[in-house]
Design an enzyme around this catalytic site. Structure first.
Site, PDB file in Angstrom:
ATOM      1  N   ASN A   1       0.871  -1.169   0.000  1.00 55.31           N
ATOM      2  CA  ASN A   1       0.000   0.000   0.000  1.00 55.31           C
ATOM      3  C   ASN A   1       0.912   1.223   0.000  1.00 55.31           C
ATOM      4  O   ASN A   1       1.451   1.600   1.031  1.00 55.31           O
ATOM      5  CB  ASN A   1      -0.883  -0.027   1.268  1.00 55.31           C
ATOM      6  CG  ASN A   1      -1.683   1.259   1.424  1.00 55.31           C
ATOM      7  OD1 ASN A   1      -1.779   2.063   0.492  1.00 55.31           O
ATOM      8  ND2 ASN A   1      -2.251   1.461   2.604  1.00 55.31           N
TER       9      ASN A   1
ATOM     10  N   LYS B   1       0.142   4.223  -0.442  1.00 55.65           N
ATOM     11  CA  LYS B   1      -0.501   5.452   0.042  1.00 55.65           C
ATOM     12  C   LYS B   1      -0.240   6.582  -0.973  1.00 55.65           C
ATOM     13  O   LYS B   1      -0.164   6.298  -2.162  1.00 55.65           O
ATOM     14  CB  LYS B   1      -0.022   5.796   1.452  1.00 55.65           C
ATOM     15  CG  LYS B   1      -0.111   4.563   2.368  1.00 55.65           C
ATOM     16  CD  LYS B   1       0.137   4.853   3.801  1.00 55.65           C
ATOM     17  CE  LYS B   1       0.028   3.538   4.581  1.00 55.65           C
ATOM     18  NZ  LYS B   1       0.043   3.742   6.017  1.00 55.65           N
TER      19      LYS B   1
ATOM     20  N   HIS C   1      -9.516   1.468   4.912  1.00 55.74           N
ATOM     21  CA  HIS C   1      -8.224   1.679   5.570  1.00 55.74           C
ATOM     22  C   HIS C   1      -8.425   2.715   6.687  1.00 55.74           C
ATOM     23  O   HIS C   1      -9.215   3.646   6.528  1.00 55.74           O
ATOM     24  CB  HIS C   1      -7.190   2.167   4.553  1.00 55.74           C
ATOM     25  CG  HIS C   1      -5.807   2.197   5.125  1.00 55.74           C
ATOM     26  ND1 HIS C   1      -5.366   3.214   5.935  1.00 55.74           N
ATOM     27  CD2 HIS C   1      -4.790   1.306   5.031  1.00 55.74           C
ATOM     28  CE1 HIS C   1      -4.111   2.945   6.306  1.00 55.74           C
ATOM     29  NE2 HIS C   1      -3.748   1.801   5.779  1.00 55.74           N
TER      30      HIS C   1
ATOM     31  N   GLU D   1      -6.777   5.181   7.580  1.00 59.44           N
ATOM     32  CA  GLU D   1      -6.563   6.570   7.164  1.00 59.44           C
ATOM     33  C   GLU D   1      -7.795   7.113   6.449  1.00 59.44           C
ATOM     34  O   GLU D   1      -8.160   8.274   6.598  1.00 59.44           O
ATOM     35  CB  GLU D   1      -5.303   6.663   6.285  1.00 59.44           C
ATOM     36  CG  GLU D   1      -4.040   6.527   7.126  1.00 59.44           C
ATOM     37  CD  GLU D   1      -2.851   5.936   6.409  1.00 59.44           C
ATOM     38  OE1 GLU D   1      -2.814   5.927   5.163  1.00 59.44           O
ATOM     39  OE2 GLU D   1      -1.927   5.458   7.113  1.00 59.44           O
TER      40      GLU D   1
ATOM     41  N   GLU E   1      -5.331  -4.368  10.950  1.00 64.22           N
ATOM     42  CA  GLU E   1      -4.284  -3.357  11.121  1.00 64.22           C
ATOM     43  C   GLU E   1      -4.538  -2.549  12.383  1.00 64.22           C
ATOM     44  O   GLU E   1      -5.346  -1.612  12.372  1.00 64.22           O
ATOM     45  CB  GLU E   1      -4.274  -2.395   9.924  1.00 64.22           C
ATOM     46  CG  GLU E   1      -3.997  -3.056   8.594  1.00 64.22           C
ATOM     47  CD  GLU E   1      -3.416  -2.070   7.600  1.00 64.22           C
ATOM     48  OE1 GLU E   1      -2.298  -2.308   7.150  1.00 64.22           O
ATOM     49  OE2 GLU E   1      -4.058  -1.047   7.311  1.00 64.22           O
TER      50      GLU E   1
ATOM     51  N   GLY F   1       2.617   2.851  10.550  1.00 62.87           N
ATOM     52  CA  GLY F   1       3.587   3.927  10.308  1.00 62.87           C
ATOM     53  C   GLY F   1       4.321   4.383  11.561  1.00 62.87           C
ATOM     54  O   GLY F   1       4.985   5.418  11.553  1.00 62.87           O
TER      55      GLY F   1
ATOM     56  N   SER G   1       3.514  -1.560  10.361  1.00 62.92           N
ATOM     57  CA  SER G   1       4.976  -1.622  10.530  1.00 62.92           C
ATOM     58  C   SER G   1       5.569  -2.991  10.216  1.00 62.92           C
ATOM     59  O   SER G   1       6.475  -3.459  10.912  1.00 62.92           O
ATOM     60  CB  SER G   1       5.383  -1.155  11.941  1.00 62.92           C
ATOM     61  OG  SER G   1       4.982   0.188  12.131  1.00 62.92           O
TER      62      SER G   1
ATOM     63  N   GLY H   1       2.877  -0.863   4.289  1.00 63.16           N
ATOM     64  CA  GLY H   1       2.917   0.540   3.888  1.00 63.16           C
ATOM     65  C   GLY H   1       4.345   0.987   3.646  1.00 63.16           C
ATOM     66  O   GLY H   1       4.933   0.749   2.589  1.00 63.16           O
ATOM     67  N   GLY H   2       4.954   1.617   4.644  1.00 63.22           N
ATOM     68  CA  GLY H   2       6.277   2.227   4.519  1.00 63.22           C
ATOM     69  C   GLY H   2       7.326   1.341   3.870  1.00 63.22           C
ATOM     70  O   GLY H   2       8.053   1.780   2.967  1.00 63.22           O
TER      71      GLY H   2
HETATM   72  P1  PGA Z   1       2.870   0.712   7.574  1.00 67.28           P
HETATM   73  O1  PGA Z   1       1.410   0.915   6.929  1.00 67.28           O
HETATM   74  O2  PGA Z   1       3.409  -0.593   7.062  1.00 67.28           O
HETATM   75  O3  PGA Z   1       3.655   1.894   7.131  1.00 67.28           O
HETATM   76  O4  PGA Z   1       2.678   0.679   9.071  1.00 67.28           O
HETATM   77  C1  PGA Z   1       0.520  -0.164   6.799  1.00 67.28           C
HETATM   78  C2  PGA Z   1      -0.787   0.301   6.211  1.00 67.28           C
HETATM   79  O5  PGA Z   1      -1.215   1.421   6.525  1.00 67.28           O
HETATM   80  O6  PGA Z   1      -1.433  -0.419   5.440  1.00 67.28           O
END
Ligand code: PGA
Length: 261
Positions: free
Chosen positions: A15, A17, A105, A107, A177, A183, A223, A244-245
């Protein structure tokens, strides 16, 4: 190849983002393809979910180089078309051979006011166009500390799947999640993640029965890094990861995909 204990094929999704323009996206996809051997993707489904403006470029790169990854989107509207300035419909995504769409998600829920009702409408709209939703659920730190984690994910599952056909629920991907882990560099221990995933699986069983719930692939997200993926994937209850990251760098993402080696 599928997980021998669960019978479910692992699924690792990136993802991105709001990162990577379409030029970067093409370079990323080509580099990932170069980094991965056939054995890395045999038995593991890999999905890239870039921003909307990258979808076409990533799709043509995947197709022309025959890269064994699927295309995903991060969001869509639930209406097919109409006066919804700035929105993208599931019909448009399906035309781009998008296979997966992330829904709910945290966010989107927290920053853009996506409600459980909207999530439910999107799930149905995505299935209508034969794409597969990746339904995200998870608790805030406050909810976790006040012992409300189970109730939160149960409510999100019940509302998200309300009125969805059982055969569609069986093929939907769910991403657990914990919001406090997204993040932040803090992640749930594999044991904790598996325990809450068990609660999610039971909640799906309440909606659609145990047989359906056993088929649903449930990812962990929050993470996920090259250094912690193997321990997470060792747990039979965890069927993959939403990353994500660490998915922004092709080397890191390739190492995550190669969690078995
Ligand atoms: P992250 O994000 O791996 O940066 O924690 C995961 C996500 O929001 O799907």
């Amino acid at each position: 190849m599928t997980d021998t204990t669960s019978g479910r094929t692992p699924i690792i999704a990136a993802n991105w983002k709001m990162n990577h323009d379409h030029f970067v996206a093409i370079q990323f996809t080509q580099k990932l393809s170069y980094l991965l051997d056939k054995k890395d993707t045999d038995g593991v489904e890999v999905v890239l979910c870039p921003p909307f403006t990258d979808l076409r470029s990533v799709q043509t790169t995947i197709d022309s180089d025959r890269i064994p990854v699927s295309l995903g989107a991060q969001h869509c509207h639930f209406e097919e078309q109409g006066a919804f300035t700035g929105e993208i419909s599931p019909a448009m995504l399906a035309k781009l051979t998008v296979k997966y769409v992330i829904v709910g998600h945290s966010e989107r829920r927290e920053i853009f006011g996506e409600t459980n009702e909207m999530v439910n409408a999107k799930l149905k709209a995505i299935w209508k166009f034969n794409m597969t939703p990746i339904l995200c659920v998870g608790e805030t730190l406050e909810e976790r500390e006040s012992g409300e984690t189970d109730a939160k994910v149960q409510a999100q599952i019940a509302a998200g799947f309300d009125g969805v056909a059982k055969e569609q629920i069986a093929r939907t991907v769910v991403a657990y999640e914990p919001i406090w882990a997204i993040g932040t560099g803090r992640n749930a221990t594999p044991e904790d993640a598996e325990a809450t995933i068990g609660v999610v699986r039971d909640a799906i069983a309440s909606v659609a029965g145990a047989e359906v719930s056993e088929q649903v692939r449930i990812q962990y997200g929050g993470s996920v890094k090259p250094g912690n993926i193997a321990a997470l994937m060792e747990r039979p209850g965890i069927d993959g990861a939403l990353v994500g990251g660490a998915s922004l760098d092709p080397d890191d993402f390739a190492r995550i995909i190669r969690y078995r080696s």
